[in-house]
Design a protein around this motif. Structure first.
Motif, PDB file in Angstrom:
ATOM      1  N   HIS A  65       0.689  -0.969  -0.326  1.00 24.98           N
ATOM      2  CA  HIS A  65       0.150  -0.023   0.145  1.00 24.98           C
ATOM      3  C   HIS A  65       0.879   1.596  -0.042  1.00 24.98           C
ATOM      4  CE1 HIS A  65       1.075  -0.472   4.630  1.00 24.98           C
ATOM      5  NE2 HIS A  65       0.686   0.802   4.414  1.00 24.98           N
ATOM      6  N   HIS A  67       1.987   3.587   1.448  1.00 22.40           N
ATOM      7  CA  HIS A  67       2.340   4.757   2.746  1.00 22.40           C
ATOM      8  C   HIS A  67       3.939   4.645   2.845  1.00 22.40           C
ATOM      9  CE1 HIS A  67      -1.842   4.287   5.182  1.00 22.40           C
ATOM     10  NE2 HIS A  67      -1.552   5.279   4.645  1.00 22.40           N
ATOM     11  N   HIS A  70       6.287   1.551   4.301  1.00 23.45           N
ATOM     12  CA  HIS A  70       6.252   0.627   3.163  1.00 23.45           C
ATOM     13  C   HIS A  70       7.393   1.109   2.297  1.00 23.45           C
ATOM     14  CE1 HIS A  70       4.071  -1.552   6.255  1.00 23.45           C
ATOM     15  NE2 HIS A  70       3.182   0.396   6.155  1.00 23.45           N
ATOM     16  N   HIS A 166      -7.817   0.716   4.925  1.00 22.21           N
ATOM     17  CA  HIS A 166      -6.393   1.568   5.848  1.00 22.21           C
ATOM     18  C   HIS A 166      -6.009   2.411   4.720  1.00 22.21           C
ATOM     19  CE1 HIS A 166      -2.674   1.997   8.051  1.00 22.21           C
ATOM     20  NE2 HIS A 166      -1.882   1.648   6.591  1.00 22.21           N
ATOM     21  N   ASP A 185      -0.751  -3.754   5.599  1.00 24.98           N
ATOM     22  CA  ASP A 185      -1.148  -2.921   7.185  1.00 24.98           C
ATOM     23  C   ASP A 185      -2.484  -3.407   7.064  1.00 24.98           C
ATOM     24  OD1 ASP A 185       0.881  -2.314   8.178  1.00 24.98           O
ATOM     25  OD2 ASP A 185       0.640   0.103   7.766  1.00 24.98           O
TER      26      ASP A 185
HETATM   27 ZN   LIG Z   1      -0.006   1.775   6.910  1.00 23.30          ZN
END
Ligand SMILES: [Zn+2]
Length: 325
Positions: A65, A67, A70, A166, A185
Motif C-alpha cells: 500500500h 504509505h 513501506h 487503511h 497494514d
Molecule cells: Zn500503512
C-alpha cells in the motif's frame, strides 16, 4: 517456508520498525522494503548479504500500500537493481507523485476539518505535522499495475486481493500453496489499523469512506485461505481470520460507544466526539482519531441512526428521528 524471510527495517515513525519480506525463489522478490533512509538501505543490504544476495539481485518489488514507511525506498532499489515494481492501480497516482498528493490532501482537508468542528489553529497544526516526513519517500515508477484477482508468479503463485480501507490501493498477497497471506497494514497482530481518511483516487474534492470500505475488505478475508498473516508490522499473525474477526468486533464496539455519546444531547460535531472518545490525544494522532470517528458516523448514517445538519458551515451529528421513536 524456507524461501521466505522477514527482515525488520527501522523507521523514523512512531509505529516503529516495518516488516520487509524476501522471497528467494525464481530470483529474488522484495515486498515492502521500507522508508527512504540510509539506515533502511543498510539494514536491507546486510540482510541480503547474510543470504548471499545483494540489492543488484532484486528482480521484483511488490508494494502492499502507498504509505511511505513501506514504499519510500522502492525507487532507489529499482534504480540500483532494475527490478520491476508491482502495485495496485489505485495506488499508482500517490506513488508516482507523493508530494503532489500530499498538497492535494492538505487543500481538501483544511476546509473539511473546519466543517467537522475542529478549531482553526488545531487544523493548521494537524496539516503542518506530516510535512517533515515527506522526505522519507521518493516517487515510484510502477511498471506493473495490478488489480483484484491477478496472480503474480514469484516462484510461488501470489494472488492479489484488493483490500482498500487503511489506504486506497491496499493489496493482500495470498500464497495459497504456503497457506500464508502478506497483509501489509490491512491486518496487524497488536494494533488496530487506522482507516485513515484520504482523497478518493483520481479526485481532488471527494474523501474516501475509509471505515465502511475497510470493514468490507476485512470480511473479504474471512472465507479465504491463508491461515497465517505476514503483516507490515510485528510478528506473524497465527490465526489471520480470527484476528480479522476480532478487528471487526472492535469497530462494532467503538461504533456503539460513539452512538451513545451522541444520544440524548444537542447536535454535536465530530471534533467534539473525538475529544471525548480520546481525551489525551496528542496533535500527532488527531487526524487518525478524527478519521476513525467520522468513519463510525459514516456507518451510523448508513444505518439511518444518525443524521447530519449544517449551520454556519459546521456539520453536526444527532440521533435520527427513527431511533428516537
Ligand atoms: Zn500503512
Amino acid at each position: 517456508m524456507d524461501a521466505i524471510e522477514r527482515v525488520s527495517i527501522s523507521t523514523p515513525f512512531g509505529v516503529g520498525p516495518v516488516n520487509c519480506y524476501l522471497i528467494l525463489k525464481n530470483g529474488l522478490t522484495v515486498i515492502d522494503p521500507g522508508p527512504a533512509t540510509t539506515e533502511a538501505h543498510e539494514e536491507l543490504d546486510r540482510a541480503l548479504a547474510g543470504l548471499d544476495r545483494s540489492i543488484d539481485d532484486i528482480d521484483r518489488i511488490l508494494i502492499t500500500h502507498p504509505h511511505m514507511d513501506h514504499f519510500g525506498l522502492v525507487d532507489q532499489l529499482a534504480e540500483e537493481s532494475g527490478a520491476s515494481v508491482f502495485a495496485h492501480e489505485d495506488a499508482v497516482e500517490r506513488l508516482s507523485d507523493p508530494i503532489g498528493h500530499f498538497e492535494a490532501e492538505r487543500a481538501y482537508f483544511r476546509p473539511f476539518l473546519l466543517s467537522m468542528g475542529m478549531p482553526t489553529d488545531t487544523v493548521e497544526t494537524v496539516l503542518e505535522l506530516p510535512e517533515p516526513y515527506t522526505d522519507y519517500q521518493d516517487p515510484v515508477t510502477v511498471t506493473h499495475e495490478i488489480a483484484d484477482g491477478d496472480v503474480i508468479d514469484v516462484g510461488i503463485d501470489l494472488e492479489c486481493i484488493s483490500t482498500p480501507g487503511h489506504s486506497p490501493g491496499s493489496i493482500c498477497y495470498l500464497a495459497a500453496s504456503e497457506d500464508i497471506m502478506f497483509t501489509g497494514d490491512h491486518v496487524l497482530p497488536d494494533i488496530t489499523p487506522n482507516p485513515l481518511l484520504t482523497l478518493v483516487p483520481g479526485s481532488d474534492d471527494e474523501r474516501t469512506r475509509s471505515l465502511p470500505t475497510y470493514l468490507e475488505s476485512l470480511r473479504k478475508l474471512l472465507d479465504r485461505e491463508g491461515a497465517v498473516g505476514y503483516g507490515g508490522h510485528g510478528e506473524p499473525i497465527l490465526a489471520l481470520q480470527d484476528r480479522a474477526r476480532e478487528t471487526i468486533a472492535h469497530h462494532q464496539d467503538r461504533k456503539e460507544r460513539i452512538f451513545e455519546l451522541v444520544a440524548d444531547r444537542e447536535p454535536t460535531t465530530a471534533y467534539r466526539i473525538t475529544r471525548e472518545m480520546f481525551p489525551n490525544l496528542p496533535a500527532t494522532e488527531m487526524f487518525s482519531g478524527m478519521s476513525e470517528v467520522i468513519g463510525h458516523f459514516d456507518l451510523l448514517e448508513d444505518e439511518n441512526r444518525v443524521v447530519i445538519s449544517e449551520r454556519d458551515g459546521v456539520k453536526r451529528y444527532e440521533v435520527g428521528t427513527q431511533e428516537r421513536e
